[in-house]
Motif scaffolding. Structure first.
Motif, PDB file in Angstrom:
ATOM      1  N   HIS A  60       9.245  18.991  40.946  1.00 22.88           N
ATOM      2  CA  HIS A  60       9.649  19.248  42.997  1.00 22.88           C
ATOM      3  C   HIS A  60      10.856  18.892  43.415  1.00 22.88           C
ATOM      4  O   HIS A  60      11.253  19.870  43.542  1.00 22.88           O
TER       5      HIS A  60
ATOM      6  N   HIS B 231      13.034  22.174  45.241  1.00 21.00           N
ATOM      7  CA  HIS B 231      13.096  22.335  46.714  1.00 21.00           C
ATOM      8  C   HIS B 231      15.035  22.593  45.930  1.00 21.00           C
ATOM      9  O   HIS B 231      15.307  23.742  47.604  1.00 21.00           O
TER      10      HIS B 231
ATOM     11  N   SER C  24      13.061  12.920  51.510  1.00 19.95           N
ATOM     12  CA  SER C  24      11.824  13.246  53.050  1.00 19.95           C
ATOM     13  C   SER C  24      11.390  12.189  52.537  1.00 19.95           C
ATOM     14  O   SER C  24      11.536  11.158  52.658  1.00 19.95           O
TER      15      SER C  24
ATOM     16  N   HIS D 288      11.176  11.584  47.947  1.00 19.45           N
ATOM     17  CA  HIS D 288      12.306  10.876  47.844  1.00 19.45           C
ATOM     18  C   HIS D 288      13.618  11.049  48.586  1.00 19.45           C
ATOM     19  O   HIS D 288      13.681  11.975  49.856  1.00 19.45           O
TER      20      HIS D 288
ATOM     21  N   ASP E  47       7.950  20.059  51.515  1.00 18.76           N
ATOM     22  CA  ASP E  47       7.379  20.213  50.293  1.00 18.76           C
ATOM     23  C   ASP E  47       6.855  21.664  50.722  1.00 18.76           C
ATOM     24  O   ASP E  47       5.483  21.808  51.558  1.00 18.76           O
TER      25      ASP E  47
HETATM   26 ZN   LIG Z   1       9.309  17.138  48.423  1.00 14.65          ZN
END
Ligand SMILES: [Zn+2]
Lengths: 352, 231
Positions: free
Chosen positions: A115, A119, A142, A145, A314
């Motif tokens: 993931h 990004h 985010s 994270h 996301d």
């Molecule tokens: Zn993310």
């Protein structure tokens, strides 16, 4: 399959957005997102079980919408990609289980991807046709994270420089918003209230920036102390019977977050000799983050990249993009036995 | 996971009991079954999904995979209540469907009792583990003419100590006294039974279940109160 321009569908379910994206090589064809954010609002944060249930319900409609938007059929696809981690375990499992079954049902190869690297991969989907430039420092922020990466190669050379040791930055926004009586999600609310405030009114602490902390946590972040400092400040005013200057508190808090994020990101650029900074993650929606990033990068002669917001939050397109990079470089698809890995390290672009 | 055929019976079946590994094993299970049955996805007529009741995570992965596999293969995904498959198997509907015979409750009543032969007219209380010291239950009066289990009440959740009262409340105390009970510690849902139940339902022109997961429990979450004081 075309070796250089594979048609790839990406599935993202690591947090509260069900994202399905479709790319052809480095060209974005569809990016459809169903969010369960509203269902979490009354709880003040993402509730994993609610998010997982919402993914199950949203998956197929989102899949159908993405195929329609791209004007392709499942049969046209060269591969499928899915987020296998990091993220919320129950949420990830819905995407992983569905992706494996979809790949088998449609007879397509499947790539399990990271993931966070996704990004960064979002930046290959440039609509002006320009190429992603590497190496770059990437700051991903985010609700889930807060990570600082050094990316020399998208697939094979991503280094985690630092990450939050407690709350994610987006989480800090949510918690402080609640302290100030503002609704969830906190980011846009703090942004709105802070517009009329003085960012220098209160000097809130910058986590892990003192020399003794820097020795161990050069590029790590901490927002838990900041949140407590804001709470203490508000309580002190309330105890004294004074009004809480919400605008000033919000602006000063936001300034502390933005300051520490960009100070560390730009320090990484300077110390590692990397003249580029890429931003990603939902907190990029915050106007002040973008503004301070632009000012400080310009002053330091650093090129700043901020993908469009729909590719920063996301989404499935970034997962598809990373899958397309793997496919076009001839990487083998992932064996079917991979799991949902909530702590997948950033060094693996492809999970195994 | 299983591949079944109305005429050919159970072509392949695999069961993974480790509930924490659903997402990990589901791909290999599907691939194994297709391979063992020698069937390609586009040769299937439909995919049947057990909608529970069942604990959250595993149930969800199963439904997500069933829907996605069906979508990928371009086949309908047909929802069923998982307890119905247990009853279908325990009451002998599965065996009848595989042998191709119609059930005959009268014959069974008069025939010499065989210890292992299920009685299609016997009341059955399906009980499965819902974790957190709770049980899922469904009540059945037996099999009907088509060999399908007759459900007396929708699946429900109960604490063990309150089970009898709950069952009596919807099915009567006679049912509680007479019904055979499944052992919640060892009552897995057979995917073969689920698949074959789908075949028989379809052949009999009966409706399938509602297309929604039977969690029967709200997510664990509480609305936060005022922020905690720090000073
Ligand atoms: Zn993310």
């Amino acid at each position: 399959m075309s070796a250089t321009e594979p048609l790839v569908l990406g599935i993202e379910t690591s947090c509260d957005e069900t994202g399905i994206g479709i790319v052809r090589g480095r060209t974005l064809l569809a990016n459809v997102i169903a969010s369960s954010m509203d269902e979490h609002a009354r709880y003040g944060g993402v509730v994993p079980e609610i998010a997982a249930r919402a993914h199950l319900e949203a998956l197929q409609p989102t899949l159908e919408a993405a195929l329609a938007e791209a004007g392709v059929t499942l049969g046209d696809l060269d591969a499928i990609a899915v987020t296998s981690g990091p993220g919320l375990a129950g949420a990830l499992m819905v995407g992983v289980g569905a992706a494996k079954a979809l790949a088998l049902g449609a007879g397509k190869p499947l790539y399990a991807v990271n993931h966070l690297v996704g990004h960064v991969g979002a930046d290959v989907l440039r609509d002006d046709g320009s190429e992603i430039e590497l190496p770059t420092i990437a700051l991903l922020v985010s609700g889930g994270h807060t990570s600082l990466l050094h990316v020399r190669d998208l697939l094979d050379d991503v280094e985690l420089l630092g990450e939050t040791i407690d709350d994610a930055a987006g989480e800090a926004f949510d918690k402080v918003a609640r302290l100030l009586g503002l609704p969830y999600p906190g980011g846009p609310q703090i942004d709105r209230v802070a517009a009329d405030g003085d960012p220098k009114a209160i000097r809130f602490p910058r986590g892990l920036t003192l020399p003794k902390d820097l020795a161990q946590h050069r590029y790590d972040f901490s927002f838990s102390g900041l949140k407590t400092a804001v709470a203490r400040h508000v309580e002190k005013l309330q105890n004294a019977g004074s009004d809480v200057p919400t605008a000033d508190v919000a602006a000063s808090f936001r300034e502390a977050v933005v300051d520490v994020l960009l100070t560390k990101a730009l320090a990484a650029c300077a110390e590692l000799g990397v003249p580029r900074l890429l931003l990603g993650g939902g907190v990029v929606a915050n106007a002040r983050v973008r503004q301070v990033a632009a000012e400080r990068c310009a002053a330091a002669g650093i090129e700043l990249r901020i993908p469009p917001l729909a590719l920063c939050t996301d989404n499935g397109a970034m997962i598809a993009a990373l899958g397309a990079e793997l496919a076009s470089r001839g990487r083998a698809p992932s064996p079917l036995g991979f799991g949902a890995d909530s702590t997948l390290p950033v060094t693996s672009a492809q999970a195994s | 996971m299983a591949v079944v055929d109305r005429d050919g019976g159970v072509l392949a079946e695999v069961t993974e009991l480790d509930t924490r590994r659903h997402a990990e094993v589901i791909g290999e299970s599907i691939a194994f079954c297709l391979d063992a049955a020698g069937v390609a996805p586009d040769e299937l007529s439909a995919v049947v999904a057990g909608m529970g009741p069942g604990p959250f995570t595993g149930l969800r992965v199963g439904i997500a995979a069933a829907r996605a596999f069906a979508f990928g293969a371009g086949k309908p995904c047909l929802p069923l209540i998982s307890h119905d498959a247990i009853a279908f198997e325990r009451l002998g509907g599965l065996a009848l469907a595989i042998s191709g015979e119609a059930p005959d409750p009268a014959a069974t009543e008069t025939a010499a009792p065989e210890p292992a032969a299920p009685d299609p007219a016997a009341p059955l209380l399906v009980i499965t583990d819902a974790r957190r010291r709770e049980l899922y239950w469904s009540a059945f009066s037996g099999l009907d003419d088509a060999g399908l289990p007759v459900r007396l009440a929708a699946p429900e959740l109960a604490r063990p100590a309150e089970l009898d009262e709950a069952v009596a409340g919807s099915c009567g105390s006679a049912f509680v006294a007479e019904a055979t009970r499944t052992d919640p510690t060892s009552t897995p849902v057979s995917a073969a039974a689920l698949g074959m139940l789908g075949e028989v339902l379809f052949a009999a022109g009966r409706p399938f279940a509602r297309d929604e997961p039977l969690y029967l429990r709200s997510p664990d979450v509480t609305v936060p109160g005022a922020p905690k004081r720090v000073s």
